[in-house]
Design a protein around this motif. Structure first.
Motif, short mmCIF file in Angstrom:
data_model
loop_
_atom_site.label_atom_id
_atom_site.label_comp_id
_atom_site.label_asym_id
_atom_site.label_seq_id
_atom_site.Cartn_x
_atom_site.Cartn_y
_atom_site.Cartn_z
N THR A 11 0.83 -1.21 0.00
CA THR A 11 0.00 0.00 0.00
C THR A 11 0.87 1.26 0.00
N ARG A 12 1.94 1.21 0.78
CA ARG A 12 2.85 2.36 0.87
C ARG A 12 3.59 2.59 -0.44
N LYS A 13 4.03 1.50 -1.09
CA LYS A 13 4.98 1.64 -2.19
C LYS A 13 4.37 1.65 -3.60
N LEU A 14 3.16 1.13 -3.74
CA LEU A 14 2.65 0.90 -5.10
C LEU A 14 2.47 2.19 -5.91
N LEU A 15 1.77 3.18 -5.36
CA LEU A 15 1.52 4.39 -6.17
C LEU A 15 2.81 5.17 -6.46
N PRO A 16 3.73 5.30 -5.49
CA PRO A 16 5.02 5.93 -5.85
C PRO A 16 5.75 5.20 -6.97
N LEU A 17 5.65 3.85 -7.00
CA LEU A 17 6.30 3.11 -8.09
C LEU A 17 5.62 3.36 -9.43
N VAL A 18 4.29 3.48 -9.42
CA VAL A 18 3.56 3.81 -10.65
C VAL A 18 4.05 5.16 -11.17
N ASP A 19 4.17 6.14 -10.27
CA ASP A 19 4.66 7.47 -10.68
C ASP A 19 6.07 7.37 -11.25
N GLN A 20 6.90 6.56 -10.59
CA GLN A 20 8.29 6.43 -11.03
C GLN A 20 8.38 5.83 -12.45
N VAL A 21 7.58 4.80 -12.69
CA VAL A 21 7.60 4.14 -14.01
C VAL A 21 7.12 5.11 -15.09
N LEU A 22 6.06 5.86 -14.79
CA LEU A 22 5.55 6.83 -15.78
C LEU A 22 6.60 7.90 -16.04
N ALA A 23 7.26 8.36 -14.97
CA ALA A 23 8.30 9.39 -15.15
C ALA A 23 9.46 8.84 -15.97
N ASP A 24 9.88 7.60 -15.67
CA ASP A 24 11.00 7.00 -16.42
C ASP A 24 10.67 6.88 -17.91
N ALA A 25 9.40 6.61 -18.20
CA ALA A 25 8.98 6.45 -19.61
C ALA A 25 8.59 7.80 -20.22
N GLN A 26 8.66 8.86 -19.41
CA GLN A 26 8.26 10.21 -19.83
C GLN A 26 6.83 10.23 -20.37
N LEU A 27 5.96 9.59 -19.60
CA LEU A 27 4.55 9.53 -19.99
C LEU A 27 3.69 9.98 -18.81
N ALA A 28 2.44 10.33 -19.12
CA ALA A 28 1.46 10.67 -18.08
C ALA A 28 0.46 9.52 -17.98
N LYS A 29 -0.30 9.48 -16.87
CA LYS A 29 -1.21 8.33 -16.73
C LYS A 29 -2.28 8.32 -17.82
N GLN A 30 -2.56 9.49 -18.39
CA GLN A 30 -3.53 9.56 -19.48
C GLN A 30 -3.01 8.84 -20.74
N ASP A 31 -1.70 8.56 -20.79
CA ASP A 31 -1.14 7.85 -21.95
C ASP A 31 -1.32 6.33 -21.85
N LEU A 32 -1.83 5.85 -20.70
CA LEU A 32 -2.01 4.39 -20.54
C LEU A 32 -3.25 3.93 -21.31
N ASP A 33 -3.14 2.74 -21.91
CA ASP A 33 -4.29 2.18 -22.65
C ASP A 33 -4.98 1.07 -21.87
N ALA A 34 -4.27 0.46 -20.92
CA ALA A 34 -4.86 -0.64 -20.14
C ALA A 34 -3.99 -0.91 -18.91
N ILE A 35 -4.58 -1.61 -17.94
CA ILE A 35 -3.83 -1.98 -16.73
C ILE A 35 -3.99 -3.47 -16.48
N ALA A 36 -2.86 -4.14 -16.23
CA ALA A 36 -2.88 -5.57 -15.88
C ALA A 36 -2.30 -5.71 -14.47
N TYR A 37 -2.91 -6.58 -13.67
CA TYR A 37 -2.40 -6.79 -12.32
C TYR A 37 -2.42 -8.28 -12.01
N THR A 38 -1.62 -8.70 -11.05
CA THR A 38 -1.63 -10.10 -10.62
C THR A 38 -2.88 -10.34 -9.79
#
Ligand code: KG4
Ligand code: ZN
Length: 335
Positions: free
Chosen positions: A52-79
């Motif tokens: 719970t603590r780490k998931l959203l910061p990691l999402v932000d980090q991945v988007l920043a690394d890819a230089q994308l915003a969350k609006q650029d996502l087309d789908a979400i897959a989770y375990t």
């Protein structure tokens, strides 16, 4: 299509972004190993809280690394499973919440399907069909993979998983958690001639495994060494080596048998134990003799990660699937 992958089934928070045209754009992993180390194993409630603590910061980090915003996502897959229910719930709720807010499809992925497709992220990806050896902390399975979602279970462990046996033997050898890599490192200094441990269930037909007797054999050997006052650093390394040799040999005997029986020439090896160096080296030699070839994920994608979930999810989404319901599945057979 850009797919965000979320992995929270156990003690690693993994997030990645996979583009069906450009490949893997970014991936980030936070391991809870240090958190659970003092307890000698994963504490489910602590795992959930930490995801719970780490998931959203990691999402932000991945988007920043890819230089994308969350609006650029087309789908979400989770375990969606199998795994610890509370830990799975964190990924499931986050994925569904984000997908609802962004109005994009969401899909629950089978964790072991993620593992078995992980080598597809490599440059030399295996083509279907192939046999997969899935060796993790929770599973030891041989699966005939004819295509995406077309899986037939050939054999599995009737008791402990190979990774679980590594972890338990690590405890016996008084090595810190998580044990697999520690046993493997210690075995490097061990001599294979000193002890010969059994190769369980290899003397009869079939593709099932059993590792619990090997664990008991290890314990008995250690007790004898202590009784004889012969337990020292070298003995500790020799026992680690004998155990690793026995697991590696047993896995290879069954892999060769599975390839021969199925007529396949490609073997995928995935899950945490596929990181084991001796397994890879010995298996490569054995398969060359058979005219077959093994495919592995890169080191950091052997253990749990978000990239394999993003990739597996992308393949399922391309095939037209998505989830209607938020349903974690702590127990979920692959085939
Ligand atoms: O796939 P994974 O990260 O998590 C599960 O889905 O279970 O696998 C973790 C397991 C642990 O049991 C760990 O001890 C084992 O993989 N492992 C290893 C090695 N690296 C990780 N076992 C043997 N040798 C290794 N190098
Ligand atoms: Zn796993």
């Amino acid at each position: 299509m850009r797919v965000l992958g979320i992995e929270t089934s156990c003690d690693e928070t993994g997030v990645a972004l996979y583009d069906t045209d450009a490949g893997l754009l970014a991936d980030a992993l936070y391991s809870q190993v240090a958190l659970h180390a003092e307890f000698g194993g994963v504490v489910p409630e602590l795992a959930s809280r930490d995801h719970t603590r780490k998931l959203l910061p990691l999402v932000d980090q991945v988007l920043a690394d890819a230089q994308l915003a969350k609006q650029d996502l087309d789908a979400i897959a989770y375990t969606a499973g199998p795994g610890l229910v509370g830990a799975l719930m964190v990924g499931a709720c986050t994925a569904h919440g984000m997908a609802r807010a962004l109005d994009i499809p969401v899909l629950g992925v089978h964790h072991m399907e993620g593992h078995l497709l992980a080598p597809m992220l490599e440059e030399t990806a295996p083509a279907f069909p192939f046999v997969a050896l899935l060796v993790s902390g929770g599973h030891t399975q041989l699966v005939d993979v004819r295509g995406l979602g077309d899986y037939r279970l050939l054999g599995e462990s009737v008791d402990d998983a190979a990774g679980e046996a590594f972890d338990k033997v690590a405890k016996m050898l008084e090595l810190p958690y998580p044990g697999g890599p520690q046993v493997a490192a210690l075995a490097e200094r061990g001599r294979s001639e000193r002890f010969r441990f059994p190769r369980p269930m290899t003397d009869r037909p079939g593709l099932d495994f059993s590792f619990s007797g090997l664990k008991t054999h290890t314990l008995t050997t250690l007790r004898q060494l202590h009784e004889q006052d012969a337990f020292d650093d070298q003995a500790q390394a020799d026992v680690a080596r004998a155990f690793e040799d026995a697991v590696v040999d047993t896995l290879i005997i069954k892999c060769r048998r599975a390839l021969k029986e199925s007529g396949r020439t490609r073997l995928v090896v995935a899950g945490g134990v596929s990181a084991n160096r001796r397994l890879r080296e010995t298996l490569d030699i054995a398969l060359t003799k058979l005219g077959a070839r093994a495919f592995y994920p890169r080191g950091r994608f052997c253990t749990d990660n978000g990239a394999m979930i993003a990739y597996a999810g992308a393949q399922r989404l391309i095939a037209g699937q998505h989830s209607q319901t938020l349903q974690p599945r702590p127990r979920w057979p692959l085939a």
